[in-house]
Structures are given as structure tokens and as C-alpha cells.
Design an enzyme around this catalytic site. Structure first.
Site, short mmCIF file in Angstrom:
data_model
loop_
_atom_site.label_atom_id
_atom_site.label_comp_id
_atom_site.label_asym_id
_atom_site.label_seq_id
_atom_site.Cartn_x
_atom_site.Cartn_y
_atom_site.Cartn_z
CG ASP A 197 -1.69 -19.13 2.33
OD1 ASP A 197 -2.54 -19.36 1.42
OD2 ASP A 197 -0.92 -18.17 2.30
CE1 TYR B 216 1.37 -22.25 3.94
CE2 TYR B 216 3.03 -21.27 5.39
CZ TYR B 216 2.22 -21.20 4.27
OH TYR B 216 2.26 -20.09 3.46
CD GLU C 278 7.16 -19.25 4.30
OE1 GLU C 278 6.11 -19.39 4.97
OE2 GLU C 278 7.16 -18.83 3.14
#
Length: 313
Positions: free
Chosen positions: A156, A138, A53
């Protein structure tokens, strides 16, 4: 149809199909029938997912896969990463053109937190994960979803585009988040978030590929019905080649390779048009190094008539 809204001075409404369960089932079936095979989709190790990520933030996935494997070969666990020299981690980031070297610093610090504050075991909720250095909402939610199936809906750029086109969700972050969470089946964040992001990446990209990608939402999609495939106003990611990010990476890479360097020795490595007294000369380089120093990545020292730079210890 079901209605959704967000609180505020202006209430933004959208509509979801009445048969939401059918919408969900269609998407999950489409995803499970065949999807892109990324290495981080083959693991539920929270450390590996966090690495993927962080690497994927504003970096093309084509550059991420090779770097992901190489990084885990070098530092396979949080313990290994926590024990590493930060300069080596930052140097790796630069060498693999991942951009924004401070992300490497934050990842290194997050590994130390996991080892020192959590006994080597990752926290499992988005809220706790957000306490790790450099882990925003996020990323925390993504790790919670893909490692522990314990997250909210991930929102996203791809997800926003899908919701905007399919269900007329307005271009509003609160509206996107609310609609995404209303759509996600309870307790299924891992498969759902992968599936809806896959839909945005494969079938509902900037140029949609609805029929060839066999989009599972065509029968409900407002854009498919109208032919209007406009998308939310999302800032474009600037090109890496020639960017300040690239120059920062070159500076870090050069200091890692050569150790301490004087400005006029470092400058030509960072950019071919370096001229000590020119537009892209010592003052420009001082500004670049000042940014890196603010991020805790380099140290700059004036020694009378000479200024030198080195990686932060």
C-alpha cells in the site's frame, strides 16, 4: 547487498541488505513490542477483516473504527449481511460518511457470493478471494494474509514509502511488489504485513519520526543515512468535506430517510446552494443521480413535468 529487478523495457534495480534475516527480525520484534490497537487486528475472521478492508479504502481510520463496530452489530455474519436489504446497507455507509457508496453494494454482493457459491465459508487464497464482487488484488491479499496467513506481501502507500526510503526501491509498482515479496518471510504474511504497514504509518509517515518511534530499520535505511526523506509520487486523497462523494452520500441518505423525492425536494438536502435553474440545480443533480444509478444505487423516473428519485430496489 542483494539485487532485485523487474522485467520490462527498463529494468529497475534496487539493493537489499545482505543480512535480510536481521532486517526481518528487527521489524517483527518492533511490531510485537507495541503497535496500534485496531479492532480488526484482534480477529482472524475473514468476514470481519473484509469489512475493515473495504471500509478503510480511501477513508480515514479515525472514521472506520466506530463504523466497523456498528456494522458488525447490525450484520455480524455474511449470512446476516446477505439477507439484508441493500438499501439499508447503502444507507449505513452514507450515514457513517464512509464515502463511495458503491463499496457498500459490492460488500453486500460479496456476502451473497460467500453464502451462495461457497456455502458460507470464505475462500482462502488471494486468487479465489479476488472472485468476490468488489474485491481487488490488494484487498484479496490483505484478507488472505490477515485471516489465513496465506497471502503475498501487501503493498500500500505506506509500504511503498518505506521501501523507497529504506532500500532505494524505484517508484515503480512492479519493483515495489517484487521487493516487498522478497523481504517477507515465507509463510508469515499475517505478522509481516501488519508490521511493515505499521512501520509506514507510525515511524515512516510523510514526516518521518525515526528516532522517537524507535524505527527498527535505521541502521539499514538509506534515507536515514542521507537525510533525504523524499517519497514516491502518490496522489493525495481529496478531502471528503465538500466533495462529490459527500454529496452522493447525502443523496443516498435522504432517499433512505424520505423514500421517493422530487428533484427540487432532494436538491436542498444535498447542497445548501441548490437552485433549480442555477449552476448547482436540476441538471447538476441529474448528473449526480445518474452516477448513482449507473452504480445501481438509485432509480430516477421522469413523470411528465416532475422527476423523482428513490433508492434502487
Amino acid at each position: 547487498m542483494t539485487d532485485g529487478a523487474v522485467d520490462g523495457d527498463e529494468r529497475s534495480a534496487w539493493t537489499l541488505p545482505d543480512d535480510v534475516d536481521a532486517v526481518r527480525d528487527a521489524l517483527v520484534a518492533w511490531y510485537e513490542a507495541g503497535h496500534r490497537d485496531f479492532p480488526w487486528r484482534r480477529t482472524d475472521d475473514p468476514y470481519e477483516i473484509l469489512v475493515s478492508e473495504v471500509m478503510s479504502q480511501q477513508t480515514q481510520l479515525a472514521r472506520v473504527a466506530d463504523a466497523f463496530h456498528a456494522f458488525l452489530d447490525e450484520w455480524p455474519t455474511t449470512a446476516a449481511l446477505a439477507a439484508a436489504d441493500r438499501a439499508d446497507v447503502v444507507g449505513f455507509w452514507s450515514a457513517h460518511s464512509l464515502g463511495y457508496n458503491n463499496r457498500a453494494k459490492y460488500l453486500h454482493e460479496a456476502a451473497r457470493q460467500v453464502e451462495e457459491e461457497y456455502g458460507g465459508e470464505f475462500p482462502e487464497s488471494p486468487g479465489e478471494l479476488s472472485e468476490l464482487m468488489g474485491v481487488g488484488p490488494y484487498t484479496a491479499n490483505a484478507v488472505a494474509s490477515f485471516a489465513f496467513d496465506n497471502g503475498d506481501a501487501v503493498v500500500d502507500t505506506n509500504v511503498k514509502r518505506v521501501l523507497y526510503r529504506a532500500f532505494d526501491v524505484p517508484d515503480d509498482d512492479d519493483a515495489f511488489e517484487a521487493a516487498a515479496n522478497e523481504l517477507m518471510p515465507e509463510g508469515e504474511s499475517e505478522v509481516w504485513n501488519n508490521a511493515v504497514m505499521e512501520l509506514g504509518g507510525v515511524a515512516c509517515g510523510k514526516t518521518p519520526d525515526c528516532d522517537d518511534a524507535d524505527c527498527p530499520w535505521r541502521e539499514w535505511c538509506a534515507a536515514y543515512a542521507s537525510g533525504d526523506f523524499s517519497a514516491p509520487d502518490v496522489p493525495e486523497q481529496p478531502a471528503f468535506e465538500g466533495s462529490r462523494r459527500q454529496k452522493r452520500g447525502r443523496a443516498v441518505g435522504a432517499l433512505r430517510e424520505h423514500g421517493e423525492l422530487a428533484l427540487d425536494d432532494l436538491g436542498p438536502i444535498v447542497r445548501v446552494d441548490y437552485a433549480p435553474d442555477g449552476e448547482f440545480g436540476r441538471e447538476w443533480l441529474r448528473g449526480l443521480l445518474g452516477d448513482l444509478a449507473d452504480d445501481g444505487l438509485v432509480e430516477v423516473e421522469d413523470r411528465g413535468e416532475e422527476t423523482v428519485a428513490r433508492l434502487a430496489r
